[in-house]
Structure formats: C-alpha cells, structure tokens
Design an enzyme around this catalytic site. Structure first.
Site, PDB file in Angstrom:
ATOM      1  N   SER A 195       0.846  -1.188   0.000  1.00 39.80           N
ATOM      2  CA  SER A 195       0.000   0.000   0.000  1.00 39.80           C
ATOM      3  C   SER A 195       0.881   1.236   0.000  1.00 39.80           C
ATOM      4  O   SER A 195       1.997   1.216   0.535  1.00 39.80           O
ATOM      5  CB  SER A 195      -0.908   0.030   1.232  1.00 39.80           C
ATOM      6  N   TYR A 197      -1.470  -0.519  10.465  1.00 42.18           N
ATOM      7  CA  TYR A 197      -1.584  -0.757   9.027  1.00 42.18           C
ATOM      8  C   TYR A 197      -0.374  -0.211   8.268  1.00 42.18           C
ATOM      9  O   TYR A 197       0.218  -0.914   7.437  1.00 42.18           O
ATOM     10  CB  TYR A 197      -2.865  -0.112   8.502  1.00 42.18           C
TER      11      TYR A 197
END
Length: 266
Positions: free
Chosen positions: A139, A152
């Site tokens: 990501s 995350y």
C-alpha cells in the site's frame, strides 16, 4: 500467457476484481477465502466455468491454515504460475490503549505473517521449476506513517521490505517477486475512512492495471501512477513539512472507538 493464478482475500474488493480480471484473460483460478461458501456463490453467480476455478477455505492469519491451502492447491490444480498474496486488514489503533496492542498483533498476523505463509508452499517448487511469480499487495500507506494508522502503515512498510528481500533471494532461481502498492481503492476497507482519498479508484480499474504490471514483470508498481508521484514526494519530504501537512487530519477510526484514555490508564 495464461495458466493458474492463486489469489488470497478473493471474496471481496481487490481480490474479487483480480479474480475476474484473470479469468477474463483466460486464466484458471485458485481462490482463497475464509467465507468459502460465499466465494462459491459468487463464482457461480458470475457464470464462471466450473472447470476453471476452485475455492480453498483458509484463515490467512493462521500460518498452518493458509499454508495448507497452498499445498492443497498444488495437489488439486497443480503449481500456479502466479500467486497473489492480497488478503489484508486495516484497523485503526491508539497506542495509549493497552488493548490496541492486540489490534497491532492481529494486523501483523494477517498482513505480514499471513503473506509470508501464503508464499511459503510455492517457493521451493517454483525454484525447482525455475519459474513463477509471487505478488505481494502492499500500500502507499507503507511509505509514511499516518495518525491512527500505526498498525496498518507499519505492516505495509514491512510488506514492501519483505518482498524486496524475497525478490533478491528468488531471482537466481528464475522466480519473480512483484510488489504492488495500491493507492485509495473503493473497497469496504476504505469506505470507513473519514478523510479525503485523492485519486480514488474502482477495484476493476485497479485490477486491470495490476494485471498489466504483473504481466510486464514490474518489480514494484504504485497504482494509480498519480499516487506513485505522491509516494516519491512523501519519501523525500522533510519531517517538519510532513507533520505540518498532516496537522488536523482526522485519525483512522479505532476498533470500538471510545474517548482517549487518561494518562496512565489502559
């Protein structure tokens, strides 16, 4: 080229879009999800040829479970040409809460240990065959840390570094490792965000571009390209400027969000 593609997290979002993209390009599918019944219903509703897909039930956060799914795929469908470790979770956290350390543990179990365990059954046979592609879905959030997103962001930074390490290990044996770093994709994960999401993409558009990048043999690709430009700028942005840029930005929701804890309390 066509063949067999193995995709984790295939029951929704990016994984589902990738499955359709590969199927329409002539590939056979090995689809991995915890909700295997739902996965089968989806495949049947899409009218997919039953001879070209199979579903494996597994919990990516449990190494024994996801590794067993990989071995079952090899036994039942053969060794895939492409393995896409897509399954991931995103949960907001606040390190001032002791219980949020369990959130971090949960995120790492899926996004990091689960990714490595996804690849593990395929590495040795791909090396022996001297061919194959392992794809890690990272990501743009792995480039810099975002408030409330510590678990995350750090997990996706680890995906980037892990895949880079694995790429160096596998290259001599003809096995490619590809890292795909999505920007903001319209999925159930991102719909919970309470901040702006520039260059938001539909899953189908992302899947098409990811398919092209994987087929082209890219080692690292940010999708969409505009977020790639943003990522390069973020890498070199001085900390003071970065902190100023994020000042006042809403935090990622905590799981079971409540009021901030008092100092010294958990």
């Amino acid at each position: 080229m066509t063949g067999l593609v193995y995709i984790t997290g295939a029951s929704s979002g990016i994984g589902q879009a990738l499955a359709l993209q590969y199927y329409r390009a002539g590939w056979s599918l090995a689809l991995v999800a915890r909700r295997d019944a739902q996965m089968r219903e989806w495949a049947q509703a899409q009218g997919l040829d039953a001879a070209r897909w199979r579903v494996y039930a597994a919990d990516v956060s449990v190494p024994e479970s996801i590794a067993a799914a990989g071995r079952a795929c090899i036994a039942q469908q053969g060794l895939p040409q492409v393995v896409i470790a897509n399954a991931g979770i995103s949960i907001g956290m606040d390190s001032a809460y002791f219980e949020d350390l369990q959130v971090m543990q949960q995120v790492y179990a899926t996004n990091n240990i689960g990714l490595a365990a996804t690849f593990q059954p395929f590495i040795a046979p791909m090396r022996e065959r001297r061919g194959g592609t392992l794809v890690g879905i990272a990501s743009v959030a792995g480039i810099r840390g975002l408030p409330g997103h510590g678990a995350y962001c750090s997990s996706k930074a680890a995906v980037i570094s892990y895949c880079e390490s694995l790429r160096g290990e596998c290259r001599p044996d003809g096995v490619r490792v590809v890292t795909i770093a999505p920007g903001y994709i319209d999925t159930p994960l991102t719909r919970q965000n309470r901040y702006s999401m520039p260059f938001l993409m539909q899953p189908e558009d992302f899947a098409r571009r990811a398919f092209e990048a994987i087929s082209a043999g890219a080692s690292f690709r940010v999708i969409p390209w505009q977020m790639g430009v943003v990522a390069r700028l973020l890498r070199v942005l001085p900390n003071a400027w970065f902190d100023r840029l994020l000042a006042g930005r809403p935090r990622k929701h905590r799981q079971g969000a409540g009021h901030p804890p008092e100092a010294g309390k958990t």
